[in-house]
Design a protein around this motif. Structure first.
Motif, PDB file in Angstrom:
ATOM      1  N   PHE A  69      -1.108  -3.330  -8.327  1.00  0.00           N
ATOM      2  CA  PHE A  69      -1.603  -2.081  -8.916  1.00  0.00           C
ATOM      3  C   PHE A  69      -2.958  -1.642  -8.365  1.00  0.00           C
ATOM      4  O   PHE A  69      -3.872  -1.336  -9.113  1.00  0.00           O
ATOM      5  CB  PHE A  69      -1.654  -2.180 -10.442  1.00  0.00           C
ATOM      6  N   HIS A  70      -3.094  -1.604  -7.024  1.00  0.00           N
ATOM      7  CA  HIS A  70      -4.322  -1.135  -6.395  1.00  0.00           C
ATOM      8  C   HIS A  70      -3.996  -0.276  -5.175  1.00  0.00           C
ATOM      9  O   HIS A  70      -2.848  -0.222  -4.732  1.00  0.00           O
ATOM     10  CB  HIS A  70      -5.236  -2.310  -6.007  1.00  0.00           C
ATOM     11  N   ASN A  71      -5.030   0.384  -4.658  1.00  0.00           N
ATOM     12  CA  ASN A  71      -4.836   1.371  -3.588  1.00  0.00           C
ATOM     13  C   ASN A  71      -4.688   0.786  -2.184  1.00  0.00           C
ATOM     14  O   ASN A  71      -4.312   1.497  -1.265  1.00  0.00           O
ATOM     15  CB  ASN A  71      -5.999   2.373  -3.585  1.00  0.00           C
ATOM     16  N   ASP A 137      -5.058   1.144  -9.790  1.00  0.00           N
ATOM     17  CA  ASP A 137      -4.312   2.326 -10.220  1.00  0.00           C
ATOM     18  C   ASP A 137      -4.774   2.746 -11.615  1.00  0.00           C
ATOM     19  O   ASP A 137      -4.682   1.970 -12.560  1.00  0.00           O
ATOM     20  CB  ASP A 137      -2.807   2.038 -10.248  1.00  0.00           C
ATOM     21  N   GLY A 138      -5.288   3.961 -11.730  1.00  0.00           N
ATOM     22  CA  GLY A 138      -5.718   4.491 -13.015  1.00  0.00           C
ATOM     23  C   GLY A 138      -6.996   3.879 -13.555  1.00  0.00           C
ATOM     24  O   GLY A 138      -7.358   4.117 -14.701  1.00  0.00           O
ATOM     25  N   GLU A 139      -7.691   3.104 -12.753  1.00  0.00           N
ATOM     26  CA  GLU A 139      -8.930   2.457 -13.198  1.00  0.00           C
ATOM     27  C   GLU A 139     -10.140   3.236 -12.694  1.00  0.00           C
ATOM     28  O   GLU A 139     -10.175   3.637 -11.526  1.00  0.00           O
ATOM     29  CB  GLU A 139      -8.996   1.020 -12.659  1.00  0.00           C
ATOM     30  N   PRO A 140     -11.138   3.430 -13.546  1.00  0.00           N
ATOM     31  CA  PRO A 140     -12.323   4.167 -13.100  1.00  0.00           C
ATOM     32  C   PRO A 140     -13.241   3.344 -12.192  1.00  0.00           C
ATOM     33  O   PRO A 140     -13.940   3.899 -11.357  1.00  0.00           O
ATOM     34  CB  PRO A 140     -13.031   4.515 -14.414  1.00  0.00           C
ATOM     35  N   ASP A 141     -13.249   2.036 -12.361  1.00  0.00           N
ATOM     36  CA  ASP A 141     -14.148   1.172 -11.606  1.00  0.00           C
ATOM     37  C   ASP A 141     -13.395   0.418 -10.516  1.00  0.00           C
ATOM     38  O   ASP A 141     -12.202   0.144 -10.637  1.00  0.00           O
ATOM     39  CB  ASP A 141     -14.836   0.169 -12.538  1.00  0.00           C
ATOM     40  N   MET A 142     -14.118   0.050  -9.491  1.00  0.00           N
ATOM     41  CA  MET A 142     -13.560  -0.749  -8.402  1.00  0.00           C
ATOM     42  C   MET A 142     -13.389  -2.195  -8.886  1.00  0.00           C
ATOM     43  O   MET A 142     -14.089  -2.639  -9.786  1.00  0.00           O
ATOM     44  CB  MET A 142     -14.477  -0.710  -7.184  1.00  0.00           C
ATOM     45  N   THR A 143     -12.476  -2.909  -8.238  1.00  0.00           N
ATOM     46  CA  THR A 143     -12.155  -4.301  -8.589  1.00  0.00           C
ATOM     47  C   THR A 143     -12.292  -5.157  -7.345  1.00  0.00           C
ATOM     48  O   THR A 143     -12.045  -4.704  -6.227  1.00  0.00           O
ATOM     49  CB  THR A 143     -10.701  -4.398  -9.126  1.00  0.00           C
ATOM     50  N   ARG A 144     -12.637  -6.416  -7.536  1.00  0.00           N
ATOM     51  CA  ARG A 144     -12.813  -7.358  -6.429  1.00  0.00           C
ATOM     52  C   ARG A 144     -11.469  -7.788  -5.849  1.00  0.00           C
ATOM     53  O   ARG A 144     -10.569  -8.153  -6.578  1.00  0.00           O
ATOM     54  CB  ARG A 144     -13.576  -8.597  -6.903  1.00  0.00           C
ATOM     55  N   MET A 145     -11.384  -7.780  -4.522  1.00  0.00           N
ATOM     56  CA  MET A 145     -10.187  -8.256  -3.804  1.00  0.00           C
ATOM     57  C   MET A 145     -10.567  -9.531  -3.070  1.00  0.00           C
ATOM     58  O   MET A 145     -11.574  -9.545  -2.351  1.00  0.00           O
ATOM     59  CB  MET A 145      -9.685  -7.206  -2.810  1.00  0.00           C
TER      60      MET A 145
END
Length: 150
Positions: A69-71, A137-145
Motif C-alpha cells: 500500500f505505497h507509491n 496510499d491515502g496517508e498524509p505522512d511519508m513512511t520509512r522503506m
C-alpha cells in the motif's frame, strides 16, 4: 515452544490466519482470504504467509506481498503485516519470523525484500537497512522503506 510455519504447507491455518491478520490490522478480511488463497493455490512465489504458533494458537505472523500500500510499485516484494501478540513480544519471535521468511524467499530465487514501517531501529537488528521514504496510499505522512538483501 514456538513453531514457525508456511501457510502454503499448512492449509488448515488459512482461515484462522486470515481472521487473525484482519483483527490485527483492520484490512478487510476478504483481502487476506484472497491473498492467502493465492499463496496456497497459485504456486507463485508471491504472495506468501507465515505464522508463529504456540500450542495451536497463532502468536505472530507476517506476509510477503507485491506492494504494501505505497507509491513505490518498483520496490517489490514487500514484507507486510508483521505482528506478534503482546504477551509474546520481546522473546525474539519477530526476528525469527523475519529470518524464516528471508530464508524461504531466497530459496525461491528472490534476492531482495522491502518493508514499510514507522519503527526506527527495530528492523536494523535483523539486517534491514533504511532505503528511502515512501508515500502510503491515502496517508498524509511519508513512511520509512527498508531493504534487505538476501
Amino acid at each position: 515452544m514456538i513453531k514457525l510455519i508456511k501457510i502454503r504447507e499448512n492449509r488448515s491455518f488459512a482461515e484462522q490466519a486470515a481472521n487473525w491478520f484482519h483483527q490485527k490490522w483492520g484490512i478487510p478480511l476478504e483481502i487476506y482470504q484472497e491473498s492467502i488463497h493465492d499463496c496456497i493455490e497459485n504456486k507463485n512465489i508471491v504472495p506468501q504467509w507465515y505464522l508463529a504458533i504456540d500450542n495451536g494458537m497463532i502468536v505472530g505472523g507476517l506476509g510477503v506481498i507485491e506492494n504494501d500500500f505505497h507509491n513505490r510499485k518498483d520496490l517489490t516484494p514487500n514484507v507486510c503485516a508483521v505482528y506478534v501478540e503482546e504477551d509474546y513480544r520481546c522473546q525474539g519471535i519477530a526476528g525469527q519470523l523475519l529470518q524464516y521468511v528471508c530464508a524461504d524467499i531466497k530459496e525461491q530465487g528472490i534476492d531482495t525484500l522491502y518493508l514499510v514501517t514507522d519503527h526506527t531501529s527495530f528492523y536494523e537488528k535483523y539486517g534491514w537497512e533504511f532505503l528511502c521514504m515512501v508515500q502510503g496510499d491515502g496517508e498524509p505522512d511519508m513512511t520509512r522503506m527498508y531493504i534487505h538483501q538476501l
